[in-house]
Design an enzyme around this catalytic site. Sequence first.
Site, short mmCIF file in Angstrom:
data_model
loop_
_atom_site.label_atom_id
_atom_site.label_comp_id
_atom_site.label_asym_id
_atom_site.label_seq_id
_atom_site.Cartn_x
_atom_site.Cartn_y
_atom_site.Cartn_z
N TRP A 20 -6.92 7.15 -4.77
CA TRP A 20 -6.81 8.15 -5.57
C TRP A 20 -7.27 7.92 -6.84
CZ3 TRP A 20 -2.90 5.92 -2.74
CH2 TRP A 20 -2.09 5.23 -3.45
N ARG A 21 -7.84 6.96 -7.18
CA ARG A 21 -8.50 6.45 -8.56
C ARG A 21 -9.82 6.69 -8.58
NH1 ARG A 21 -4.58 2.52 -10.72
NH2 ARG A 21 -2.71 3.63 -11.19
N GLU A 33 0.18 12.30 -5.81
CA GLU A 33 0.98 12.49 -6.51
C GLU A 33 2.34 12.83 -5.97
OE1 GLU A 33 1.57 11.49 -9.65
OE2 GLU A 33 -0.50 11.10 -10.09
N GLN A 38 7.55 9.99 -3.88
CA GLN A 38 8.51 9.87 -2.86
C GLN A 38 8.52 8.63 -2.36
OE1 GLN A 38 9.24 13.14 -1.48
NE2 GLN A 38 10.54 12.40 -0.17
N THR A 39 7.52 7.80 -2.50
CA THR A 39 7.63 6.46 -1.78
C THR A 39 6.93 5.42 -2.31
OG1 THR A 39 7.45 5.39 0.44
CG2 THR A 39 5.99 6.89 -0.04
N TYR A 78 12.24 13.61 2.96
CA TYR A 78 12.49 15.01 2.20
C TYR A 78 11.41 16.06 2.87
CZ TYR A 78 15.24 12.61 -1.09
OH TYR A 78 16.26 12.13 -1.66
N TYR A 116 5.53 17.35 -14.31
CA TYR A 116 4.78 16.24 -14.22
C TYR A 116 3.46 16.41 -13.45
CZ TYR A 116 3.24 11.93 -12.61
OH TYR A 116 2.33 10.74 -12.00
N ASP A 134 6.61 10.88 -15.98
CA ASP A 134 7.37 10.61 -14.83
C ASP A 134 8.25 9.36 -15.16
OD1 ASP A 134 5.63 8.55 -14.58
OD2 ASP A 134 5.53 8.50 -12.28
N CYS A 188 4.32 -3.33 -17.85
CA CYS A 188 5.56 -2.65 -18.72
C CYS A 188 6.82 -2.37 -17.53
CB CYS A 188 5.42 -1.72 -19.56
SG CYS A 188 6.86 -1.19 -20.63
N CYS A 197 1.10 -8.63 -22.50
CA CYS A 197 0.79 -7.24 -22.62
C CYS A 197 -0.21 -7.06 -23.61
CB CYS A 197 2.18 -6.36 -23.01
SG CYS A 197 1.85 -4.69 -23.34
N CYS A 203 3.49 -1.89 -29.94
CA CYS A 203 4.81 -1.59 -29.32
C CYS A 203 5.91 -1.85 -30.29
CB CYS A 203 4.95 -2.34 -28.27
SG CYS A 203 6.40 -2.11 -27.45
FE1 SF4 Z 1 6.22 -2.84 -22.43
FE2 SF4 Z 1 5.94 -3.19 -25.17
FE3 SF4 Z 1 6.56 -5.07 -23.46
FE4 SF4 Z 1 4.01 -4.10 -23.50
S1 SF4 Z 1 5.08 -4.78 -25.25
S2 SF4 Z 1 5.16 -4.90 -21.60
S3 SF4 Z 1 4.52 -1.86 -23.75
S4 SF4 Z 1 7.67 -3.41 -23.84
#
Ligand code: SF4
Length: 352
Positions: A20-21, A33, A38-39, A78, A116, A134, A188, A197, A203
């Site tokens: 789906w990408r 989606e 659902q799973t 469901y 959503y 979501d 995250c 990250c 952040c």
């Molecule tokens: Fe999540 Fe912020 Fe940590 Fe990145 S830096 S993993 S966005 S909490």
Amino acid sequence: MTLAHSLLRWYRKNRILYPWRQTNDPYRIWLSEILLQQTRIPVVLKYYERILERFPTLEKLGEADESEFLSLWSGVGYYSRAKNMLRCAKEVVARYNGRFPSDALLLEQLPGIGRYTAGAIRNVCFEQLTPAIDGNIGRVLARLGNIHLPIHSNEYIRKAGALYRSMAEGAKPSEFFQALMELGEQVCLPQPRCSVCSIEPHCLAKRKKTADRLPVRRPKRTAERFHWYLLLLQKEAAFYFVQNPERGFLKDAWIFPDLLTAKVLSEKQVQQKFREIWGIHLKNARCKEMISHTVTFRKISVLIFQAEEYEIDSTRGKWMTPGQLKEHPTSSITSKVFSLATSSHKLSNPVF
Ligand code: SF4
């Protein structure tokens, strides 16, 4: 470098190319989606391929026989969602000539499509920037913006939506949405991996050391306890099944005749209830096995009954072998009980 730049650079290197990408076909995005809500992803992959193989286009799904689609869906759970998908497919074919509309309000009027899903379709299929939040994206946004509001509250949705729009400015909506989703799935996580990250400098929660306290959730419901009495009636290789027509729990699934109660019932009460609900007259029904089962916030004791003598109104159900049951929508617990009953470990010893 802006947050969107860093995020997209990371995404292009690290994304997983789920089917789906690799498409922006609204039918495929909508299907993925609904399944993803659902799973888990490995299960989604299996059902996504299976459904598309049988119903390659929205028009084909619109013509589907309900029981065939529900049995393809069997195992996802469901069934009301599966039914809504069929209603939605028919409506898109009838009202929009088989093409999903791009307008948010029109999308949200379709059966089973909420804010959503409409947002996901608009971003991915029509490149229309729409906050689509979501649980996964909600967690990422709560941390990026250090938003300490309950994640399902309107105020949270409003703030997170504004943050989404401001961060996505200038980015391709489809890519930005999928990148946020991927970040939530790989980095995250509920236990955030901030040290790897690539948007960490942007952040706020990381800066304020609040990431592991976000998002704010509703207090947990205490698990409710239920007793689920199942009746196994066997005739050679076949068992007797009924379809659950109304009750929300396992709605539309083919199941063993059952009773779901919060109270413990005596054997006499169990016999009486089976007569009232399913038209089954039992003699000497005995509990042969007990299994524990947990469904979201419900703890269920499954009590399996068998009876030496019985009379049934067979217009209420049907006798099916394991192979025949596979052709019908059912539930994982029914399959579990079925394999227990048909395995070498027979249900022979009364539990009480
Ligand atoms: Fe999540 Fe912020 Fe940590 Fe990145 S830096 S993993 S966005 S909490």
